[in-house]
Design a protein around this motif. Structure first.
Motif, PDB file in Angstrom:
ATOM      1  N   THR A 156       0.822  -1.215   0.000  1.00 32.50           N
ATOM      2  CA  THR A 156       0.000   0.000   0.000  1.00 32.50           C
ATOM      3  C   THR A 156       0.856   1.265   0.000  1.00 32.50           C
ATOM      4  O   THR A 156       0.340   2.354  -0.245  1.00 32.50           O
ATOM      5  N   ARG A 157       2.139   1.131   0.258  1.00 31.87           N
ATOM      6  CA  ARG A 157       3.034   2.287   0.313  1.00 31.87           C
ATOM      7  C   ARG A 157       3.160   3.044  -1.011  1.00 31.87           C
ATOM      8  O   ARG A 157       3.314   4.265  -0.997  1.00 31.87           O
ATOM      9  N   PRO A 158       3.082   2.395  -2.189  1.00 38.73           N
ATOM     10  CA  PRO A 158       3.174   3.170  -3.433  1.00 38.73           C
ATOM     11  C   PRO A 158       2.110   4.251  -3.565  1.00 38.73           C
ATOM     12  O   PRO A 158       2.380   5.315  -4.127  1.00 38.73           O
ATOM     13  N   MET A 159       0.921   4.021  -3.030  1.00 38.32           N
ATOM     14  CA  MET A 159      -0.112   5.074  -3.060  1.00 38.32           C
ATOM     15  C   MET A 159       0.330   6.261  -2.211  1.00 38.32           C
ATOM     16  O   MET A 159       0.180   7.408  -2.610  1.00 38.32           O
ATOM     17  N   GLY A 160       0.871   5.979  -1.037  1.00 38.75           N
ATOM     18  CA  GLY A 160       1.381   7.047  -0.184  1.00 38.75           C
ATOM     19  C   GLY A 160       2.565   7.745  -0.809  1.00 38.75           C
ATOM     20  O   GLY A 160       2.730   8.960  -0.678  1.00 38.75           O
ATOM     21  N   ARG A 161       3.402   6.975  -1.515  1.00 36.99           N
ATOM     22  CA  ARG A 161       4.573   7.551  -2.168  1.00 36.99           C
ATOM     23  C   ARG A 161       4.150   8.523  -3.265  1.00 36.99           C
ATOM     24  O   ARG A 161       4.729   9.605  -3.401  1.00 36.99           O
ATOM     25  N   SER A 162       3.138   8.167  -4.046  1.00 36.37           N
ATOM     26  CA  SER A 162       2.686   9.077  -5.104  1.00 36.37           C
ATOM     27  C   SER A 162       2.028  10.322  -4.505  1.00 36.37           C
ATOM     28  O   SER A 162       2.207  11.428  -5.023  1.00 36.37           O
ATOM     29  N   ALA A 163       1.294  10.167  -3.418  1.00 34.53           N
ATOM     30  CA  ALA A 163       0.706  11.337  -2.753  1.00 34.53           C
ATOM     31  C   ALA A 163       1.802  12.238  -2.183  1.00 34.53           C
ATOM     32  O   ALA A 163       1.740  13.461  -2.298  1.00 34.53           O
ATOM     33  N   LEU A 164       2.824  11.637  -1.589  1.00 32.83           N
ATOM     34  CA  LEU A 164       3.948  12.403  -1.057  1.00 32.83           C
ATOM     35  C   LEU A 164       4.680  13.135  -2.176  1.00 32.83           C
ATOM     36  O   LEU A 164       5.064  14.299  -2.021  1.00 32.83           O
ATOM     37  N   ALA A 165       4.850  12.483  -3.325  1.00 35.77           N
ATOM     38  CA  ALA A 165       5.515  13.124  -4.461  1.00 35.77           C
ATOM     39  C   ALA A 165       4.715  14.320  -4.960  1.00 35.77           C
ATOM     40  O   ALA A 165       5.292  15.366  -5.297  1.00 35.77           O
ATOM     41  N   ARG A 166       3.387  14.209  -4.993  1.00 34.53           N
ATOM     42  CA  ARG A 166       2.554  15.347  -5.418  1.00 34.53           C
ATOM     43  C   ARG A 166       2.683  16.505  -4.448  1.00 34.53           C
ATOM     44  O   ARG A 166       2.786  17.661  -4.857  1.00 34.53           O
ATOM     45  N   VAL A 167       2.677  16.209  -3.147  1.00 32.58           N
ATOM     46  CA  VAL A 167       2.796  17.269  -2.142  1.00 32.58           C
ATOM     47  C   VAL A 167       4.154  17.953  -2.256  1.00 32.58           C
ATOM     48  O   VAL A 167       4.241  19.184  -2.256  1.00 32.58           O
ATOM     49  N   ILE A 168       5.208  17.184  -2.376  1.00 32.41           N
ATOM     50  CA  ILE A 168       6.547  17.759  -2.475  1.00 32.41           C
ATOM     51  C   ILE A 168       6.684  18.547  -3.761  1.00 32.41           C
ATOM     52  O   ILE A 168       7.241  19.649  -3.772  1.00 32.41           O
ATOM     53  N   ASP A 169       6.147  18.033  -4.856  1.00 33.06           N
ATOM     54  CA  ASP A 169       6.216  18.747  -6.127  1.00 33.06           C
ATOM     55  C   ASP A 169       5.477  20.078  -6.049  1.00 33.06           C
ATOM     56  O   ASP A 169       5.951  21.099  -6.537  1.00 33.06           O
ATOM     57  N   ARG A 170       4.315  20.070  -5.418  1.00 38.60           N
ATOM     58  CA  ARG A 170       3.527  21.292  -5.297  1.00 38.60           C
ATOM     59  C   ARG A 170       4.221  22.310  -4.403  1.00 38.60           C
ATOM     60  O   ARG A 170       4.175  23.507  -4.650  1.00 38.60           O
ATOM     61  N   ARG A 171       4.907  21.843  -3.347  1.00 36.99           N
ATOM     62  CA  ARG A 171       5.577  22.754  -2.418  1.00 36.99           C
ATOM     63  C   ARG A 171       6.915  23.249  -2.954  1.00 36.99           C
ATOM     64  O   ARG A 171       7.320  24.358  -2.660  1.00 36.99           O
ATOM     65  N   LEU A 172       7.637  22.407  -3.706  1.00 34.53           N
ATOM     66  CA  LEU A 172       8.973  22.778  -4.140  1.00 34.53           C
ATOM     67  C   LEU A 172       9.028  23.390  -5.530  1.00 34.53           C
ATOM     68  O   LEU A 172       9.991  24.059  -5.857  1.00 34.53           O
TER      69      LEU A 172
END
Length: 180
Positions: A120-136
């Motif tokens: 289930t971690r890949p779903m969290g990883r993609s959500a984390l990538a979107r958040v980091i991309d939006r912030r950075l």
């Protein structure tokens, strides 16, 4: 705590939205208490306490197991000389899942387990990538911001050879001194 937002010197931007703080410190504890009470009414108080203890033990075992795997994967990526983006994201998600498992209650424990389990971690990883991309992504243009403090009108931070380049050289021009 707030910091000045880019673009206008007088405007401030909050680091954490107020609604998120309300949810984290008021709504989530109320939901956790409600769920614990409901489970306690169905299976009894002692079984509920036993279930919470078993839940914590399961979480600590999962964090130890998956954290060790993530650490080995990180070391392997570094030894191979490649960027360990996936491995770092996995480590961050396992850490966050472990912190959620430390909180008493069932709702955050379920979310924590979902962040820890490898399937289930890949779903969290993609959500984390979107958040980091939006912030950075906005911060990536900050060093190239024009005199107004924002990105140039051509969207390239004033460095591109687009329609407006704010009197700066484009990518084909290199400033330098001629030495004879």
């Amino acid at each position: 705590m707030s910091t000045p937002a880019s673009g206008s010197p007088g405007r401030r931007r909050r680091l954490v939205p107020g609604w998120l703080l309300l949810v984290a410190f008021v709504v989530v504890p109320l939901v956790e208490i409600y769920v614990v009470i409901q489970v306690g009414q169905v299976i009894g108080a002692w079984w509920t306490i036993l279930l919470l203890i078993a839940d914590s033990l399961l979480g600590s075992w999962l964090v130890k197991r998956e954290g060790g795997r993530a650490w080995r994967a990180l070391r392997t990526a570094l030894q191979e000389g490649r960027m360990p983006a996936k491995e770092l994201a996995d480590g961050a998600l396992i850490l966050a899942g472990g912190l959620l498992m430390l909180t008493p209650g069932f709702v955050l424990d379920v979310l924590g387990v979902l962040l820890i389990l490898p399937f289930t971690r890949p779903m969290g990883r993609s959500a984390l990538a979107r958040v980091i991309d939006r912030r950075l992504a906005p911060a990536a243009f900050a060093p190239y911001a024009g005199a107004t403090g924002g990105v140039g009108r051509n969207g390239s931070g004033g460095r591109g050879g687009g329609p407006v380049n704010d009197d700066r050289p484009g990518p084909d021009v290199v400033r330098g001194d001629v030495v004879e």
